[in-house]
Design a protein around this motif. Structure first.
Motif, PDB file in Angstrom:
ATOM      1  N   VAL A  58     -33.527 -11.648  25.079  1.00  0.00           N
ATOM      2  CA  VAL A  58     -34.849 -12.148  25.379  1.00  0.00           C
ATOM      3  C   VAL A  58     -36.162 -11.645  24.606  1.00  0.00           C
ATOM      4  O   VAL A  58     -36.099 -10.581  24.751  1.00  0.00           O
ATOM      5  CB  VAL A  58     -35.099 -12.686  26.637  1.00  0.00           C
ATOM      6  N   GLU A  59     -36.826 -12.306  23.870  1.00  0.00           N
ATOM      7  CA  GLU A  59     -37.995 -11.854  23.000  1.00  0.00           C
ATOM      8  C   GLU A  59     -38.857 -11.089  24.378  1.00  0.00           C
ATOM      9  O   GLU A  59     -39.116 -11.723  25.244  1.00  0.00           O
ATOM     10  CB  GLU A  59     -38.620 -12.813  22.574  1.00  0.00           C
ATOM     11  N   THR A  76     -38.383  -4.549  32.476  1.00  0.00           N
ATOM     12  CA  THR A  76     -38.599  -5.737  32.817  1.00  0.00           C
ATOM     13  C   THR A  76     -37.067  -6.376  33.110  1.00  0.00           C
ATOM     14  O   THR A  76     -36.928  -7.020  34.221  1.00  0.00           O
ATOM     15  CB  THR A  76     -39.170  -6.943  31.858  1.00  0.00           C
ATOM     16  N   ALA A  77     -36.070  -5.987  32.294  1.00  0.00           N
ATOM     17  CA  ALA A  77     -34.813  -6.632  32.482  1.00  0.00           C
ATOM     18  C   ALA A  77     -34.506  -6.072  33.730  1.00  0.00           C
ATOM     19  O   ALA A  77     -33.457  -6.750  34.669  1.00  0.00           O
ATOM     20  CB  ALA A  77     -34.044  -5.974  31.376  1.00  0.00           C
ATOM     21  N   SER A  78     -34.424  -4.653  34.167  1.00  0.00           N
ATOM     22  CA  SER A  78     -33.959  -3.999  35.283  1.00  0.00           C
ATOM     23  C   SER A  78     -34.536  -4.873  36.647  1.00  0.00           C
ATOM     24  O   SER A  78     -33.962  -5.115  37.666  1.00  0.00           O
ATOM     25  CB  SER A  78     -34.551  -2.729  35.188  1.00  0.00           C
ATOM     26  N   LYS A  79     -35.811  -5.052  36.504  1.00  0.00           N
ATOM     27  CA  LYS A  79     -36.680  -5.869  37.590  1.00  0.00           C
ATOM     28  C   LYS A  79     -36.208  -7.231  37.872  1.00  0.00           C
ATOM     29  O   LYS A  79     -35.811  -7.829  39.011  1.00  0.00           O
ATOM     30  CB  LYS A  79     -38.068  -5.741  37.357  1.00  0.00           C
ATOM     31  N   LEU A  80     -35.907  -7.729  36.680  1.00  0.00           N
ATOM     32  CA  LEU A  80     -35.242  -9.247  36.861  1.00  0.00           C
ATOM     33  C   LEU A  80     -33.913  -9.168  37.653  1.00  0.00           C
ATOM     34  O   LEU A  80     -33.675 -10.076  38.405  1.00  0.00           O
ATOM     35  CB  LEU A  80     -35.289 -10.006  35.659  1.00  0.00           C
ATOM     36  N   ILE A  81     -32.983  -8.277  36.997  1.00  0.00           N
ATOM     37  CA  ILE A  81     -31.775  -8.262  37.363  1.00  0.00           C
ATOM     38  C   ILE A  81     -31.546  -7.781  39.141  1.00  0.00           C
ATOM     39  O   ILE A  81     -30.913  -8.200  39.805  1.00  0.00           O
ATOM     40  CB  ILE A  81     -30.708  -7.530  36.653  1.00  0.00           C
ATOM     41  N   GLN A  82     -32.428  -6.846  39.391  1.00  0.00           N
ATOM     42  CA  GLN A  82     -32.834  -6.455  40.640  1.00  0.00           C
ATOM     43  C   GLN A  82     -33.141  -7.567  41.590  1.00  0.00           C
ATOM     44  O   GLN A  82     -32.537  -7.712  42.819  1.00  0.00           O
ATOM     45  CB  GLN A  82     -33.657  -5.223  40.786  1.00  0.00           C
ATOM     46  N   LYS A  83     -33.715  -8.407  41.407  1.00  0.00           N
ATOM     47  CA  LYS A  83     -34.286  -9.642  41.869  1.00  0.00           C
ATOM     48  C   LYS A  83     -33.511 -10.649  41.981  1.00  0.00           C
ATOM     49  O   LYS A  83     -32.966 -11.230  43.165  1.00  0.00           O
ATOM     50  CB  LYS A  83     -35.870 -10.227  41.524  1.00  0.00           C
ATOM     51  N   TYR A  84     -32.520 -10.923  40.912  1.00  0.00           N
ATOM     52  CA  TYR A  84     -31.941 -12.079  40.927  1.00  0.00           C
ATOM     53  C   TYR A  84     -30.354 -11.994  40.897  1.00  0.00           C
ATOM     54  O   TYR A  84     -29.444 -12.602  41.008  1.00  0.00           O
ATOM     55  CB  TYR A  84     -32.168 -13.082  39.505  1.00  0.00           C
ATOM     56  N   MET A  86     -28.317  -6.904  32.620  1.00  0.00           N
ATOM     57  CA  MET A  86     -29.513  -6.076  31.837  1.00  0.00           C
ATOM     58  C   MET A  86     -29.228  -5.923  30.613  1.00  0.00           C
ATOM     59  O   MET A  86     -30.554  -6.415  29.741  1.00  0.00           O
ATOM     60  CB  MET A  86     -29.700  -4.612  32.593  1.00  0.00           C
ATOM     61  N   LYS A  87     -28.195  -5.618  30.166  1.00  0.00           N
ATOM     62  CA  LYS A  87     -28.032  -5.424  28.477  1.00  0.00           C
ATOM     63  C   LYS A  87     -28.441  -6.820  27.914  1.00  0.00           C
ATOM     64  O   LYS A  87     -28.873  -6.814  26.894  1.00  0.00           O
ATOM     65  CB  LYS A  87     -26.903  -4.888  28.219  1.00  0.00           C
ATOM     66  N   ALA A  88     -27.693  -8.070  28.726  1.00  0.00           N
ATOM     67  CA  ALA A  88     -27.959  -9.399  28.151  1.00  0.00           C
ATOM     68  C   ALA A  88     -29.260  -9.751  27.789  1.00  0.00           C
ATOM     69  O   ALA A  88     -29.592 -10.513  27.095  1.00  0.00           O
ATOM     70  CB  ALA A  88     -27.221 -10.239  29.172  1.00  0.00           C
ATOM     71  N   LEU A  89     -30.134  -9.461  28.963  1.00  0.00           N
ATOM     72  CA  LEU A  89     -31.549  -9.859  28.764  1.00  0.00           C
ATOM     73  C   LEU A  89     -32.266  -8.867  27.513  1.00  0.00           C
ATOM     74  O   LEU A  89     -33.266  -9.512  26.798  1.00  0.00           O
ATOM     75  CB  LEU A  89     -32.424  -9.701  30.202  1.00  0.00           C
ATOM     76  N   MET A  90     -31.866  -7.640  27.573  1.00  0.00           N
ATOM     77  CA  MET A  90     -32.883  -6.688  26.776  1.00  0.00           C
ATOM     78  C   MET A  90     -32.196  -6.827  25.214  1.00  0.00           C
ATOM     79  O   MET A  90     -33.094  -6.304  24.305  1.00  0.00           O
ATOM     80  CB  MET A  90     -32.898  -5.385  27.333  1.00  0.00           C
ATOM     81  N   SER A 101     -45.417 -18.292  32.790  1.00  0.00           N
ATOM     82  CA  SER A 101     -45.866 -17.091  32.231  1.00  0.00           C
ATOM     83  C   SER A 101     -45.111 -17.204  30.745  1.00  0.00           C
ATOM     84  O   SER A 101     -44.378 -17.788  30.599  1.00  0.00           O
ATOM     85  CB  SER A 101     -45.470 -15.805  32.843  1.00  0.00           C
ATOM     86  N   LYS A 102     -45.738 -15.966  29.937  1.00  0.00           N
ATOM     87  CA  LYS A 102     -45.170 -16.147  28.517  1.00  0.00           C
ATOM     88  C   LYS A 102     -43.556 -15.685  28.710  1.00  0.00           C
ATOM     89  O   LYS A 102     -42.941 -15.985  28.035  1.00  0.00           O
ATOM     90  CB  LYS A 102     -46.062 -14.921  27.717  1.00  0.00           C
ATOM     91  N   MET A 103     -43.237 -14.696  29.559  1.00  0.00           N
ATOM     92  CA  MET A 103     -41.991 -14.032  29.969  1.00  0.00           C
ATOM     93  C   MET A 103     -41.000 -15.316  30.322  1.00  0.00           C
ATOM     94  O   MET A 103     -40.108 -15.691  29.863  1.00  0.00           O
ATOM     95  CB  MET A 103     -42.146 -13.256  31.005  1.00  0.00           C
ATOM     96  N   LYS A 104     -41.739 -16.393  31.150  1.00  0.00           N
ATOM     97  CA  LYS A 104     -40.828 -17.511  31.615  1.00  0.00           C
ATOM     98  C   LYS A 104     -40.587 -18.345  30.174  1.00  0.00           C
ATOM     99  O   LYS A 104     -39.434 -18.573  30.298  1.00  0.00           O
ATOM    100  CB  LYS A 104     -41.659 -18.289  32.624  1.00  0.00           C
TER     101      LYS A 104
END
Length: 888
Positions: free
Chosen positions: A198-199, A205-213, A184-188, A229-232
């Motif tokens: 990541v911009e 958002t970081a938490s949701k992504l890590i919960q999923k992946y 999560m820290k790595a992404l944010m 998406s812009k996030m992708k």
């Protein structure tokens, strides 16, 4: 559960938190040889609590060995944005390590590694050997170590409160497991450690992504499956940053440490060395504890002496001895801060050596006790005169003879300490026989009365300490030449304020309700306009959603970013006001919403059963001596907008044909500046009755006559006049009035050219503060300035500006207090029904019966203008009307 308990402390982060926990009291914590000791003191207090609660068998305190670690090889600018450690903290670090050694506690640092890595490695070793591990830190990065064997305790407020992070709590707070927290820290990213993520990916958002992946690596393994998406796009673009961030965020739990679990066993305390250290640092509290520890072997220290007391009931009041000319000490206990509404807990009374306590405050209404409290010939020592007077008034007791106030005396001796807890204040003077309220009531402070024995002991100790510390505090006031300030200003004004608070001010609820309804219509109209321009409805109170609309949908230029996205602060929106009409409407929406919630709704909730608002004045809050209003704050009702001013229409006289009368000093701080600086040109302007701002404009713009001064020139001159009082810089002035820094510097240079003695005063004020360690008002009110010698330029500059301003602002505060005392005396002398009901800094407000208006019109300005004799005249302007709004 295992008996083996390993306590690991993050030395740097806890010391940092400890330093800032007592930063405001920095001047209180210096050793005889000038070493700052606040961080050492707070660190030791925290250590005592943790050692008691954890009861460890093994302890290690880990420190950073230096700024450069293996992570800097991965990323050059790792932690590059951090400010330099204050020198006042740096000088304390070696002493903290010395303290640990004397306490038998191992400390350790490892070159090229951080304290986090040492702790991670030791936590792993401890878990493998079946230790129950507790980590104490101020850094949430260490929560990644939480496991079945390891609990991570993170400081919340200073170092006085800790939040326990377990795997379950991590899931609850962040939505991820401790190890997933790294991803999560790595992404944010981390702005504190200065590495990017990541911009536009924040915590949620970081938490949701890590919960999923589950991990950063797995996320990128499946990135092609994500919808466009812009996030992708940002994830793909910043993949290297995310993978680097994970390496930087991961604590190295296999660091090459040269310390074993055996080395961390608690060793015997070196009492001789510890005693020498405490004496060197002047830590008398810890010396007292040390004496008890040595006397009782390894038993828990108990420095509190116990006072004998007699519990009073209705049946044994005859036990109370006659004071017979002796002083009496009295403490009235109430459950809650707002003593106008708080329920009564009881009281304690000390006559000679005899202490009486009771939980029944109604006993005070019994004739023997009431007559004692109302006898003006019996001197009474109390903790807080105003609180005591108001509390007794609620019991229909008109207190007389209250002549000593421990709270006010302590405040004047050191006004940086603004605690209103008797125990905390007593501890400042090495008196530990009384506990703090926090120690007695626990974290739910002032919500439940303790058991009888503990409560009676607490009451007895409080009243005993009021009596015991009186000579010490009065002597200190005399040494500081503050006894006159205490006796002729602070004590008398406490009674004036008590009477003002009791009277209160009548408020018409229907007027406020109608204003609230009108505001609701305007707010609704603004919402519709904003949604129309945005092209959609959204949560106007969500900075994230607002940021999306302004900076992504409407493409306004982002001014500032925060950890969670775009900043939408007032400062940012003001800079964007001219870019789009939606910004002005958002600012208007915020302003009206605040009026609605804070003032309309807030004031309605504060109207008591008598139809009045009874604000409380805090006499010991500010270092300058200015009074503050709370419950509610009536000094802060907005005046810059018409909607804000309208609120004052609800404040009305107590009689239908009466008036609200207002009188305020004209430019009192500038008049004080003219007096203390002795500047001849400024004094002449005031003596001649010139408009001081127009006069200054003539000077700084080199004009021949006042007629040449434009309104803009006058506004600029006003900003310079008041800016100089606060030690403003050319940069600050340029920002305030929207001119170039070069122009601002020219204004200031011209100002000092025309008022040279003001410049001399400023230099002298700084010099005196450096020599004495404090600044002083005309009435000898002190403002201690521990940072006046700080190596850090910004910190030192602030102290220098304070040295300039405090004598001016503080003297102005003293003047209005003298005016209030004299005014109350005049009202009493003339037996008038007029009541002084509010003080708003330089303004006094009165509730005046119709037949007294003519008298009040004459005497109030006279009394205010004659409060003190300055080298320039004091001017007080007055007005009156059927409500506070019309009286301005």
């Amino acid at each position: 559960m295992t008996d083996k308990k390993l306590l690991l402390i993050d030395g740097n982060s806890v010391a940092f938190r400890a330093f800032y926990a007592l930063y405001r009291q920095l001047d209180n914590f210096t050793s005889p040889d000038g070493l700052h000791t606040n961080a050492i003191y707070a660190f030791k207090n925290m250590l005592d609590v943790v050692l008691r609660d954890v009861d460890p068998t093994n302890v290690l305190v880990a420190f950073d060995a230096g700024k450069i670690t293996f992570r800097n090889k991965m990323y050059d600018d790792y932690k590059g944005g951090r400010a330099k450690t204050p020198s006042e903290l740096s000088e304390q670090m070696p002493i903290i390590k010395e303290l640990l050694a004397d306490l038998g506690i191992k400390s350790y640092e490892l070159p090229n590694y951080e304290a986090d890595d040492i702790i991670g490695t030791m936590a792993k070793k401890g878990a493998e050997k079946d230790f129950q591990v507790t980590v104490v830190t101020g850094d949430r990065d260490l929560t990644q170590l939480a496991s079945d064997h390891t609990t991570v305790m993170v400081t919340k407020k200073g170092v006085g409160e800790l939040e326990a992070y377990t795997p379950e709590h991590m899931k609850e707070v962040n939505g991820v497991t401790p190890t997933e927290f790294i991803d999560m820290k790595a992404l944010m990213g981390d702005s504190s450690d200065n590495y990017p993520g990541v911009e536009k990916i924040g915590p949620k958002t970081a938490s949701k992504l890590i919960q999923k992946y589950g991990s950063v690596e797995n996320l990128y393994d499946h990135i092609d499956e994500m919808k466009k998406s812009k996030m992708k796009e940002n994830l793909i673009k910043d993949k290297d940053k995310a993978l680097l961030g994970k390496k930087l965020a991961t604590i190295n739990c296999d660091s090459p440490i040269e310390v074993s679990l055996e080395d961390t066993k608690l060793q015997a305390i070196n009492y001789e060395q510890l005693r020498q250290l405490y004496e060197r640092l002047n830590f008398r509290k810890f010396l007292a504890q040390l004496n008890n520890e040595e006397a009782a072997g390894d038993e828990t220290p108990s420095p509190a002496e116990s006072y004998q007391y007699q519990v009073l009931t209705k049946d044994n009041l005859d036990l109370v001895v006659n004071p017979d000319g002796q002083e009496v000490s009295f403490y009235l206990a109430m459950l809650g801060e707002n003593y106008h509404l708080a329920s009564f807990e009881g009281f304690s009374l000390k006559i000679g050596n005899q202490i009486y306590v009771s939980k029944d405050s109604n006993l005070l209404k019994e004739s023997s006790l009431q007559s004692l409290l109302e006898d003006k010939n019996i001197s009474k020592n109390v903790f807080d005169i105003k609180r005591t007077y108001v509390g007794l008034h609620r019991l229909d007791i008109e207190a007389e003879g209250l002549n000593y106030d421990m709270l006010l005396a302590s405040y004047l001796v050191n006004n940086e300490n603004n605690s209103n807890d008797l125990g905390e204040i007593a501890h400042l003077y090495d008196e530990y026989s009384v506990k703090t309220d926090l120690e007695v009531y626990g974290k739910g402070k002032k919500t439940a009365i303790p058991e009888d024995n503990e409560f009676f002991k607490h009451l007895a100790a409080k009243v005993a300490v009021i009596d015991k510390l009186k000579p010490l505090l009065l002597n200190k006031l005399k040494e500081h030449e503050q006894d006159d300030l205490y006796e002729t200003i602070e004590i008398p004004v406490a009674f004036v304020l008590a009477k003002m608070e009791i009277v209160g001010m009548k408020v018409e609820a229907p007027v406020l309700i109608q204003m609230g309804n009108d505001l609701a219509v305007k707010i609704d109209e603004l919402e519709k306009k904003i949604y129309s321009q945005a092209g959609e409805e959204f949560n106007l109170n969500s900075p994230k959603q607002l940021g999306h609309i302004l900076f992504e949908k409407l493409n306004l230029p982002p001014i500032k970013k925060t950890k969670t996205g775009y900043s939408t602060s007032v400062e940012v929106l003001e800079q964007l006001r001219r870019k789009s009409p939606i910004v002005s409407e958002i600012l208007d929406y915020r302003q009206l919403s605040k009026l609605q919630s804070t003032y309309i709704k807030g004031l309605l909730e504060c109207i008591q059963s008598d139809g009045r608002i009874h604000t409380r004045y805090l006499q010991t809050l500010t270092a300058t001596g200015r009074l503050s209003s709370v419950d509610p704050n009536l000094q802060n009702i907005p005046t810059r907008t018409d909607e804000g001013k309208q609120i004052r229409k609800a404040f009305v006289p107590s009689t239908e044909d009466g008036y609200i009368f207002s009188c305020d000093y004209s430019q009192v701080e500038l008049r004080v500046l003219a007096h203390v600086s002795g500047d001849e040109a400024m004094q002449e302007a005031f003596k001649s009755g010139y408009d001081i701002h127009a006069h200054t404009a003539m000077k700084i713009f080199h004009l021949a006559s006042p007629q040449e001064v434009t309104p803009l020139m006058r506004r600029h001159a006003k900003a310079v006049n008041f800016g100089i009082v606060y030690g403003i810089s050319d940069y600050g002035l340029s920002k305030n009035i929207g001119i170039s820094r070069k122009q601002a510097k020219q204004f200031i240079d011209n100002y000092f050219e025309q008022y040279p003695q003001v410049h001399e005063y400023m230099d002298k004020a700084i010099k005196l503060a450096r020599e004495k360690g404090y600044a002083e008002t005309i009435m000898h009110r002190r403002r201690y300035l521990p940072d006046i010698h700080a190596k850090n330029f910004n910190v030192r500059s602030f102290a220098e500006r304070t040295a300039i301003n405090s004598p001016i602002q503080g003297s102005a505060a003293d003047i209005i207090k003298i005016a209030m005392i004299n005014m109350q005396n005049k009202l009493d002398e003339l037996h008038l029904k007029t009541k002084m009901v509010l003080q708003v800094h330089d303004e006094l407000i009165f509730d005046v019966p119709k037949d007294e208006l003519e008298t009040i019109q004459k005497i109030v300005p006279q009394v205010m203008q004659s409060a003190v004799q300055l080298d320039v005249p004091l001017i007080a302007d007055s007005n009156w009307g059927k409500n506070w709004y019309d009286a301005k």
